[in-house]
Design a protein around this motif. Structure first.
Motif, mmCIF file in Angstrom:
data_model
loop_
_atom_site.group_PDB
_atom_site.id
_atom_site.type_symbol
_atom_site.label_atom_id
_atom_site.label_comp_id
_atom_site.label_asym_id
_atom_site.label_seq_id
_atom_site.Cartn_x
_atom_site.Cartn_y
_atom_site.Cartn_z
ATOM 1 N N PHE A 259 0.736 -1.199 -0.157
ATOM 2 C CA PHE A 259 -0.315 -0.211 0.657
ATOM 3 C C PHE A 259 0.963 1.269 0.156
ATOM 4 O O PHE A 259 0.565 2.528 -1.010
ATOM 5 N N LEU A 260 1.487 1.157 0.923
ATOM 6 C CA LEU A 260 2.253 2.208 1.040
ATOM 7 C C LEU A 260 4.013 2.803 -0.083
ATOM 8 O O LEU A 260 3.726 3.620 -1.292
ATOM 9 N N TRP A 261 4.371 1.973 -1.240
ATOM 10 C CA TRP A 261 4.826 2.124 -1.989
ATOM 11 C C TRP A 261 3.778 2.119 -3.457
ATOM 12 O O TRP A 261 4.184 2.712 -3.607
ATOM 13 N N PHE A 262 2.542 1.481 -3.306
ATOM 14 C CA PHE A 262 1.487 2.403 -4.333
ATOM 15 C C PHE A 262 0.873 3.370 -4.380
ATOM 16 O O PHE A 262 1.418 4.542 -5.084
ATOM 17 N N VAL A 263 0.943 3.978 -2.872
ATOM 18 C CA VAL A 263 1.014 5.881 -2.723
ATOM 19 C C VAL A 263 1.965 6.330 -3.437
ATOM 20 O O VAL A 263 2.156 7.823 -3.959
ATOM 21 N N SER A 264 2.983 5.742 -2.843
ATOM 22 C CA SER A 264 4.356 7.110 -3.407
ATOM 23 C C SER A 264 4.390 6.658 -4.765
ATOM 24 O O SER A 264 4.399 8.052 -5.606
ATOM 25 N N MET A 265 4.053 5.415 -5.478
ATOM 26 C CA MET A 265 4.226 5.560 -6.851
ATOM 27 C C MET A 265 2.746 6.495 -7.329
ATOM 28 O O MET A 265 2.309 7.976 -8.497
ATOM 29 N N ASN A 266 1.839 6.175 -6.829
ATOM 30 C CA ASN A 266 0.238 6.716 -7.234
ATOM 31 C C ASN A 266 0.636 8.658 -6.692
ATOM 32 O O ASN A 266 -0.247 9.418 -7.606
ATOM 33 N N VAL A 324 -1.951 -6.019 -14.966
ATOM 34 C CA VAL A 324 -2.001 -5.063 -14.520
ATOM 35 C C VAL A 324 0.071 -4.603 -14.583
ATOM 36 O O VAL A 324 -0.197 -3.761 -14.658
ATOM 37 N N TYR A 325 0.113 -5.227 -13.411
ATOM 38 C CA TYR A 325 1.494 -4.920 -13.162
ATOM 39 C C TYR A 325 2.567 -4.543 -14.292
ATOM 40 O O TYR A 325 3.410 -3.286 -14.103
ATOM 41 N N GLN A 326 2.618 -5.548 -15.034
ATOM 42 C CA GLN A 326 3.224 -5.445 -16.089
ATOM 43 C C GLN A 326 3.088 -4.821 -17.146
ATOM 44 O O GLN A 326 4.471 -3.766 -17.981
ATOM 45 N N VAL A 327 1.620 -4.723 -17.316
ATOM 46 C CA VAL A 327 1.254 -3.184 -18.672
ATOM 47 C C VAL A 327 1.579 -2.002 -17.457
ATOM 48 O O VAL A 327 2.061 -0.999 -18.529
ATOM 49 N N ILE A 328 1.631 -1.124 -16.359
ATOM 50 C CA ILE A 328 2.343 -0.513 -15.874
ATOM 51 C C ILE A 328 3.034 -0.281 -15.727
ATOM 52 O O ILE A 328 3.579 1.312 -16.322
ATOM 53 N N ARG A 329 3.787 -1.365 -15.689
ATOM 54 C CA ARG A 329 5.425 -1.131 -15.833
ATOM 55 C C ARG A 329 6.404 -0.586 -17.072
ATOM 56 O O ARG A 329 6.511 0.068 -17.130
ATOM 57 N N TRP A 330 5.478 -1.165 -18.415
ATOM 58 C CA TRP A 330 5.954 -1.340 -19.809
ATOM 59 C C TRP A 330 5.431 0.639 -20.292
ATOM 60 O O TRP A 330 6.181 1.588 -20.694
ATOM 61 N N PHE A 363 -0.812 8.640 -23.118
ATOM 62 C CA PHE A 363 -0.345 8.160 -21.965
ATOM 63 C C PHE A 363 -0.414 7.903 -20.540
ATOM 64 O O PHE A 363 -0.400 6.822 -20.126
ATOM 65 N N THR A 364 -0.415 8.922 -20.029
ATOM 66 C CA THR A 364 -0.024 9.316 -18.731
ATOM 67 C C THR A 364 -1.724 8.908 -18.322
ATOM 68 O O THR A 364 -1.955 8.601 -17.426
ATOM 69 N N GLU A 365 -3.060 9.591 -18.910
ATOM 70 C CA GLU A 365 -3.925 9.363 -18.578
ATOM 71 C C GLU A 365 -4.184 7.929 -18.631
ATOM 72 O O GLU A 365 -5.838 7.615 -17.623
ATOM 73 N N GLY A 366 -3.988 7.094 -19.591
ATOM 74 C CA GLY A 366 -4.212 6.216 -19.978
ATOM 75 C C GLY A 366 -4.260 4.922 -17.979
ATOM 76 O O GLY A 366 -4.458 3.971 -17.433
ATOM 77 N N THR A 367 -2.697 5.891 -18.008
ATOM 78 C CA THR A 367 -1.986 5.176 -16.139
ATOM 79 C C THR A 367 -2.753 5.280 -14.990
ATOM 80 O O THR A 367 -2.840 3.790 -14.960
ATOM 81 N N CYS A 368 -3.117 6.124 -15.597
ATOM 82 C CA CYS A 368 -4.481 6.624 -14.352
ATOM 83 C C CYS A 368 -5.706 5.596 -14.013
ATOM 84 O O CYS A 368 -5.839 5.443 -13.060
ATOM 85 N N LYS A 369 -6.337 5.213 -15.235
ATOM 86 C CA LYS A 369 -7.225 4.429 -15.208
ATOM 87 C C LYS A 369 -7.316 3.143 -15.423
ATOM 88 O O LYS A 369 -8.127 2.214 -14.896
ATOM 89 N N LEU A 370 -5.792 2.491 -15.463
ATOM 90 C CA LEU A 370 -5.437 1.298 -14.666
ATOM 91 C C LEU A 370 -5.405 1.098 -13.122
ATOM 92 O O LEU A 370 -5.825 0.230 -12.743
ATOM 93 N N LEU A 371 -5.059 2.301 -12.644
ATOM 94 C CA LEU A 371 -4.935 1.853 -11.318
ATOM 95 C C LEU A 371 -5.968 1.290 -10.233
ATOM 96 O O LEU A 371 -5.211 1.444 -9.148
ATOM 97 N N LYS A 372 -7.233 1.904 -10.139
ATOM 98 C CA LYS A 372 -8.225 0.998 -9.860
ATOM 99 C C LYS A 372 -8.106 -0.742 -9.466
ATOM 100 O O LYS A 372 -8.406 -0.638 -8.718
ATOM 101 N N LEU A 373 -7.716 -1.271 -10.353
ATOM 102 C CA LEU A 373 -7.303 -2.515 -10.704
ATOM 103 C C LEU A 373 -6.402 -2.907 -9.504
ATOM 104 O O LEU A 373 -6.585 -3.330 -8.188
ATOM 105 N N VAL A 374 -5.161 -1.764 -9.491
ATOM 106 C CA VAL A 374 -4.431 -2.449 -8.468
ATOM 107 C C VAL A 374 -5.048 -2.060 -6.851
ATOM 108 O O VAL A 374 -4.482 -3.039 -6.083
#
Length: 506
Positions: A259-266, A324-330, A363-374
């Motif tokens: 959770f903490l690492w995700f919040v830092s990235m987000n 999801v993890y791999q797509v966001i990393r790409w 691409f930036t907005e697209g990444t934001c829309k994937l984060l709900k899955l995480v």
């Protein structure tokens, strides 16, 4: 048996479509709000500068606080089961969220209408309208996002739900294009009728969709209540527990490393999304205005609204295949690669610059829309690790919002500071600052690029490079993927076996 399986499949698919359609009723109003509320109060209602900034400051505070507040009020009853045999089932949670949507959805639409008619002093109306609108929007968005984690557990099921949301959000973006036909600062009558039509459509949609979905789950709730009653009579159930306090919950979150690492990235992602939104018109004006027509600029602006939703449909298919993890990393690596390539190419390649500015935002907005899955995966991990009786989806979404929404505030502050440092251009004073990094002397000895244009170019490439490096560093520490994620989902499905609803079979 085949007939019942077919009926079940039809019910599941239509439930996913209904869930996605809720995004339409939100986006058709919110896109228009974002585009016109500032100009309405500044240019038409003539709000003074001090009142505007005070109102925005209060709004930013309220915007950050209300998500965890509403999440706690919604989910505090799920943190424990105080009485034996009274465990809340997943269908009951879904019904509770749908009831909240059926109430707050129409109120959200009505609060949207309050902006377009002057009914009080500008400063008072500005403050009340912003707080009311954002309060109801937070309630709607919180429960809608939480349903993503409550309706399904498997990654493919949630991806399918998110897919429908993207389709309907793209349709909702069309309200931005239609609004241009009705917007007239000299006469708002046509625009007000347009807004009333949008609000009426949204109210009707929230009412009908939430009612249809509630009917689907009421039958499931009755069967679960009968089961719970039988267990209670047999004295089978969980031992009485004391409710979890907010302090205990925060302590549990502080130990949740993913959770903490995700919040830092987000936090960096929210900053980058709003940086692009805030300075996109500025970059168009100073980097491309001499080389493209006004109509081309408006097309780029329109694409930046609708393309992320359409692009997300492709990203979701990749998520089903690679995770999801791999797509966001790409996407982070793609952002870094494109920015470095643009930096090496220079500011004189107009068509490359045009493509880069548009793709960077998309691409930036697209990444934001994937984060709900995480976040939904984090809900599963929180459920398993802390041995909860029911997942606290809305509360966790609210806590993520609390810790990442400061990025909205940092974006314009850091952006204007960088603009002043690189170019000597102060958007408030509109006078050059002597100690800017890009001086007239440097330009004269270089390619002859004006300081403001060159400074904007450095901003548009160095900000994504910095964000991508920070995000890759944080994302590499995130471990909730692969076999670990599969294990967490299996444990949640096992713990809630018998309570999970058929919509997981999408």
């Amino acid at each position: 048996m085949g007939r019942s399986a077919w009926g079940c499949w039809q019910s599941v698919v239509s439930t996913a479509v209904l869930y996605g359609s809720l995004a339409l009723f939100i986006s058709i109003l919110h896109n228009v709000f974002l585009l016109y509320y500032v100009e309405t109060f500044v240019s038409i209602y003539k709000i003074d500068k001090i009142s505007f900034w005070v109102g925005e400051t209060v709004f930013l505070i309220w915007n950050s606080v209300n998500d965890p507040l509403f999440g706690w009020l919604s989910d505090r009853s799920f943190l424990s089961s105080p009485q034996s045999g009274s465990q809340i089932t997943t269908p009951e949670v879904v019904l509770k969220r749908l009831k909240a949507l059926s109430t707050n959805g129409p109120l959200f639409a009505l609060s949207f209408l309050a902006f377009w008619v002057a009914w009080a002093r500008p400063w008072l109306q500005f403050l009340l309208c912003l707080c009311l609108y954002d309060g109801f929007l937070s309630m709607v968005d919180l429960h809608h996002s939480a349903l993503l984690a409550d309706l399904a557990v498997s990654a493919n099921d949630r991806t399918r739900l998110n897919f429908h949301c993207s389709v309907f959000s793209a349709l909702g973006s069309l309200s931005v294009f239609l609004s241009y036909s009705f917007w007239d600062k000299e006469d708002l009558y046509s625009f007000r009728l347009f807004c009333v039509t949008l609000a009426a459509f949204s109210i009707l949609g929230f009412f009908l969709v939430s009612r249809l979905l509630r009917r689907r789950f009421q039958k499931e709730v009755r069967s679960r209540q009968d089961e719970a009653l039988a267990l209670k009579e047999l004295s089978v159930g969980h031992a009485p527990e004391s409710p979890v306090t907010i302090g205990q919950y925060l302590k549990q979150l502080s130990k949740h490393r993913n959770f903490l690492w995700f919040v830092s990235m987000n936090l960096v992602q929210v900053f980058h999304c709003h940086f692009n939104s805030n300075f996109f018109p500025l970059f168009l004006e100073h980097l491309l205005s001499d080389s493209i027509t006004a109509s081309t600029g408006s097309i780029l602006l329109g694409i930046s609204y609708i393309a992320p939703h359409l692009n997300n449909l492709y990203f979701l298919t990749l998520c089903q295949r690679y995770g999801v993890y791999q797509v966001i990393r790409w996407l982070f690596m793609l952002k870094l690669g494109l920015s470095v390539a643009m930096l090496l190419s220079g500011a004189d390649h107009i068509y490359l610059l045009c493509i880069f500015i548009a793709s960077n935002r998309v691409f930036t907005e697209g990444t934001c829309k994937l984060l709900k899955l995480v976040i939904s995966d984090l809900v599963d991990e929180d459920f398993v690790v802390n041995r909860r009786h029911q997942a606290t989806s809305a509360l966790l979404f609210g806590m993520v919002a609390l810790l990442t929404k400061p990025g909205q505030t940092f974006a314009p502050l850091i952006g204007t500071w960088l603009l002043c440092v690189y170019t000597g251009y102060d958007i408030f004073e509109r006078e050059p600052v002597k100690d800017s990094l890009v001086s007239v002397r440097d330009v004269a000895s270089g390619s002859g690029t004006p300081p403001l244009r060159l400074g904007c170019f450095y901003m548009v490439v160095f900000v994504p490079i910095t964000c991508a490096l920070l995000q890759l560093a944080a994302w590499s520490r995130f471990t909730l993927h692969g076999r670990k994620l599969q294990g967490i989902k299996a444990l949640r499905q096992g713990a809630q076996h018998g309570h999970l609803i058929d919509v997981k079979a999408i």
